[in-house]
Write a protein that holds these residues in place. Structure first.
Motif, short mmCIF file in Angstrom:
data_model
loop_
_atom_site.label_atom_id
_atom_site.label_comp_id
_atom_site.label_asym_id
_atom_site.label_seq_id
_atom_site.Cartn_x
_atom_site.Cartn_y
_atom_site.Cartn_z
N ASN A 94 0.85 -1.31 0.11
CA ASN A 94 0.24 -0.15 0.06
C ASN A 94 0.79 1.25 -0.09
OD1 ASN A 94 -2.68 -1.17 0.19
ND2 ASN A 94 -1.96 -2.01 2.06
N GLU A 106 3.77 -9.16 -5.30
CA GLU A 106 2.23 -9.72 -5.14
C GLU A 106 2.48 -10.98 -6.16
OE1 GLU A 106 -0.95 -7.57 -6.27
OE2 GLU A 106 -2.24 -9.05 -6.50
N PHE A 123 -4.86 -11.31 0.37
CA PHE A 123 -5.02 -10.00 -0.35
C PHE A 123 -6.23 -9.12 -0.16
CE2 PHE A 123 -1.29 -9.80 -2.83
CZ PHE A 123 -0.78 -11.24 -2.87
N ASN A 124 -7.21 -9.86 0.48
CA ASN A 124 -8.29 -9.08 1.18
C ASN A 124 -7.89 -8.17 2.20
OD1 ASN A 124 -10.20 -10.01 -0.74
ND2 ASN A 124 -11.03 -11.69 0.56
N TYR A 126 -4.83 -7.32 2.88
CA TYR A 126 -3.92 -6.07 2.24
C TYR A 126 -4.58 -4.83 1.81
CZ TYR A 126 0.23 -9.39 2.40
OH TYR A 126 1.27 -9.96 2.77
N LYS A 127 -5.71 -5.20 1.39
CA LYS A 127 -6.71 -4.38 0.56
C LYS A 127 -7.23 -3.54 1.76
CE LYS A 127 -10.42 -3.99 -2.74
NZ LYS A 127 -11.70 -3.75 -1.72
N SER A 128 -7.71 -4.28 2.75
CA SER A 128 -8.48 -3.55 3.89
C SER A 128 -7.37 -2.78 4.68
CB SER A 128 -9.22 -4.60 4.91
OG SER A 128 -8.13 -5.26 5.56
N GLY A 130 -4.96 -1.17 3.41
CA GLY A 130 -4.78 -0.25 2.50
C GLY A 130 -6.04 1.08 2.59
N GLU A 131 -6.95 0.42 2.85
CA GLU A 131 -8.20 1.43 2.92
C GLU A 131 -8.11 2.19 4.04
OE1 GLU A 131 -11.14 -1.46 0.26
OE2 GLU A 131 -11.22 -1.42 2.46
#
Ligand SMILES: CC(C)c1onc(-c2c(Cl)cccc2Cl)c1COc1ccc(-c2ccc3nc(C(=O)O)ccc3c2)cc1
Length: 229
Positions: A94, A106, A123-124, A126-128, A130-131
């Motif tokens: 991120n 990745e 990866f969910n 990692y996304k959460s 980042g948010e």
């Protein structure tokens, strides 16, 4: 509202967190051009080994950590290493400035023999992360809170760890209010990530088992910290 000593504590931890990073010559290896599952696994093993060494050095800078019982220090490191590495690798994914390591990291994780059932939640996560758009102080304090989790296996003096963790949680809570005034539940969202980390840590145990079934070798340091081989 953050007291002078809380400012000082936050500075010590954030400076240590920024100082202890994987050496660039190790990180650069991610950019080399072999992309077989074998090669990816070997590179990720090297990253993890280097990251554990960095983590041990960072932990020594957490005020009060070295005053804990020696065996409890080891239990905390063993119990939190995977979670701390999920947090650190999340920061790589991120990062604002694309360091070029993000895509290749990745790619290598996706093609290293990890089954899809673990790749998706990974990866969910990692996304959460980042948010959340965490500032570096929040990243450093959240990692410290994770390391200072009292109920890791084999921790004897949980109260001593709890006292340290509560000190950090108090600073983190105030920092979240300061950094995200328009989002009163931000601190609660951060702590929710710690629950997700525990789940990922359980998945990780299964990841290790499946790699070992395919006769993958780990380094002595990783065998030590993950009780494998
Ligand atoms: C033993 C290997 C195969 C392994 O097992 N589980 C995981 C594993 C996985 Cl696959 C995911 C999460 C957690 C774990 Cl332990 C891993 C690989 O763990 C990693 C740990 C750290 C990094 C990492 C950390 C910091 C970095 N900094 C930069 C930089 O430019 O500063 C660049 C690359 C970096 C890579 C990458 C993988």
């Amino acid at each position: 509202e953050i007291t002078k000593e809380q400012q000082a504590l936050m500075k010590i931890i954030t400076d240590a967190y920024n100082r202890h990073q994987i050496p660039q010559d190790v990180a650069k290896k991610l950019l080399q051009d072999q992309y077989s599952a074998e090669e990816n696994f070997l590179l990720l093993t090297e990253m993890a080994t280097s990251q554990v060494q960095v983590l041990v050095e960072f932990t020594k800078n957490i005020p009060g950590f070295l005053s804990l019982d020696r065996e409890d220090q080891i239990a905390l490191l063993k119990g939190s290493a995977v979670e701390a590495m999920f947090l650190r690798s999340a920061q790589v994914f991120n990062r604002k400035t694309p360091s070029g390591h993000t895509e290749v990291l990745e790619e290598r994780i996706r093609k290293s023999g990890i089954s899809e059932e673990f790749i998706t939640p990974m990866f969910n996560f990692y996304k959460s992360i980042g948010e959340l758009h965490m500032v570096q102080e929040e990243q450093a304090l959240l990692t410290t809170v994770t390391i200072l989790t009292p109920d890791r296996p084999y921790v004897k003096d949980q109260q001593a760890v709890e006292r340290l963790q509560e000190t950090i949680l108090d600073v983190l809570r105030k920092l979240c209010v300061l950094q995200h005034p328009q989002e009163p539940q931000y601190f609660a969202r951060l702590l929710g990530r710690l629950t997700e980390l525990r789940t990922l840590s359980h998945y990780h145990t299964e990841m290790l088992a499946s790699w070992r079934m395919n006769d993958h070798k780990f380094t002595p340091l990783l065998c030590e910290i993950w009780d494998v081989q």
